[in-house]
Design an enzyme around this catalytic site. Structure first.
Site, PDB file in Angstrom:
ATOM      1  N   LYS A  42      -4.385  -1.502  -1.744  1.00 38.84           N
ATOM      2  CA  LYS A  42      -3.765  -2.713  -2.446  1.00 38.84           C
ATOM      3  C   LYS A  42      -4.231  -3.744  -1.884  1.00 38.84           C
ATOM      4  O   LYS A  42      -4.647  -4.876  -1.440  1.00 38.84           O
ATOM      5  CB  LYS A  42      -2.287  -2.687  -1.693  1.00 38.84           C
ATOM      6  N   ASP A  43      -5.328  -3.751  -0.454  1.00 42.50           N
ATOM      7  CA  ASP A  43      -5.542  -4.643   0.539  1.00 42.50           C
ATOM      8  C   ASP A  43      -6.613  -5.098  -0.473  1.00 42.50           C
ATOM      9  O   ASP A  43      -6.949  -6.223  -0.604  1.00 42.50           O
ATOM     10  CB  ASP A  43      -6.623  -3.867   1.540  1.00 42.50           C
TER      11      ASP A  43
END
Length: 345
Positions: A42-43
């Site tokens: 998700k970064d």
């Protein structure tokens, strides 16, 4: 040399899994997304969406980011909010592991835990709670990860090309679970733009609506149920999920995902979260349908360190109906001090 924390996002390694039960001449590769600085895949989307918001002026210095999350998007938001001077308010279902909740608090985020059983559209649902908080705070910014096309675009521009550069034409299938659908939609769309024969298979937990929607074109409320795997499946259609990018959707049970997590740890040395177990289990199913030689690729979205109180906790597994863990090599309980016998050497 990397100058900023966000510059370490992406370009994660791809490794071959060689000790799982695969058909002859079928190879399986996994992209280690838990090695991103925030600990998950998700970064990528959080950086991409926040960069865009700043460029458009939708997010200004000292602003507040509000978002619903199953934990990993929240960790990425909290991490980047800390480095850029934003306040983060995050909502999540109560099935999210304690480790994830504690991580968000440690990074300075405010978290609001909502009941997992709350139905979409109800005021207690974690998505609706986030939307209400956003509306109540003028000037706040919401990533809207479930319906934001930039989510899938981030993977189309980063994850897909990174996989293609390493494996290229040998890829026969890309397999991944999804909640927002960003990973499978963006990555799958990119890979199929390079080679249209590539299968893109979504792994969906039982209790999620995506399987029935893909195969029957309807959202059946009776199919919605609770499940323990975090971060995958959904009880509503996310606009980010591009079903046209998929060639198939298969269902996974919690127990299969968790058992595969343990196999990854003891056979491959990879300590991963439940979505990784689901992804690899899906790969093993798809492998049975391919004509060899063939190569399958997937992503391992986050680390098992976030689930030590759940997936890797025997008592939790037993209490939640998954039976006695059969993984060999588990540490047995030490005998009491009084029962130990000293030995002379």
């Amino acid at each position: 040399m990397t100058k900023h924390l966000q510059d370490a996002i992406g370009q994660t390694p791809i490794v071959e899994l060689t000790r799982l039960d695969l058909p002859e001449r079928v190879r399986l590769f996994a992209k280690l997304e838990y090695l991103n600085p925030g600990g998950s895949i998700k970064d990528r989307i959080v950086r991409y969406i926040i960069d865009d918001a700043e460029q458009r002026g939708a997010l200004r210095a000292g602003g507040t980011i509000v978002e619903n999350t199953s934990g990993n998007t929240g960790a990425a938001i909290a991490m980047l909010a800390a480095t850029r001077g934003y306040r983060a308010i995050l909502t999540m279902p109560d099935k999210v592991s304690r480790e994830k909740q504690d991580t968000l608090r440690a990074l300075g985020a405010e978290i609001i835990v909502c009941p997992t059983a709350a139905s979409p559209g109800s005021p207690d649902h974690y998505v609706d709670t986030a939307r209400r908080l956003h509306a109540e705070r003028p000037g706040s910014f919401m990533l809207n990860q479930y319906d934001n096309p930039l989510n899938a675009e981030a993977h189309f521009r980063t994850t897909g090309p990174e996989i293609w550069r390493v494996l290229k034409n040998q890829i026969a299938a890309f397999v991944a679970a999804g909640s927002t659908g960003g990973t499978i939609s963006g990555t799958g769309r990119y890979l199929r733009s390079q080679k249209s024969e590539i299968r893109t298979v979504l792994v969906d937990p039982i209790g999620s609506i995506y399987h029935s929607y893909f195969h029957r074109g309807v959202v059946d409320p009776s199919m919605i149920g609770t499940y323990h795997v975090e971060g995958i499946g959904e009880d509503h259609l996310a606009e980010c999920m591009d079903f046209s990018a998929l060639t198939d959707v298969i269902q996974v049970e919690d127990g299969d995902a968790f058992a595969t997590c343990r196999d990854l740890a003891r056979k491959e040395g990879l300590l991963c979260g439940g979505s990784s177990g689901a992804n690899v289990w899906g790969c093993l199913q798809v492998a049975k349908t391919l004509r060899a030689p063939a190569t399958i690729v997937t992503v391992l979205p986050d680390s098992g360190v976030k689930y030590m109180s759940k997936i890797y906790n025997d008592d939790w597994l037993i209490a939640n109906g998954f039976g006695e863990p059969t993984t060999p090599g588990l540490i047995s309980r030490c005998p009491s001090v009084g029962s130990l016998q000293s030995k002379r050497v």
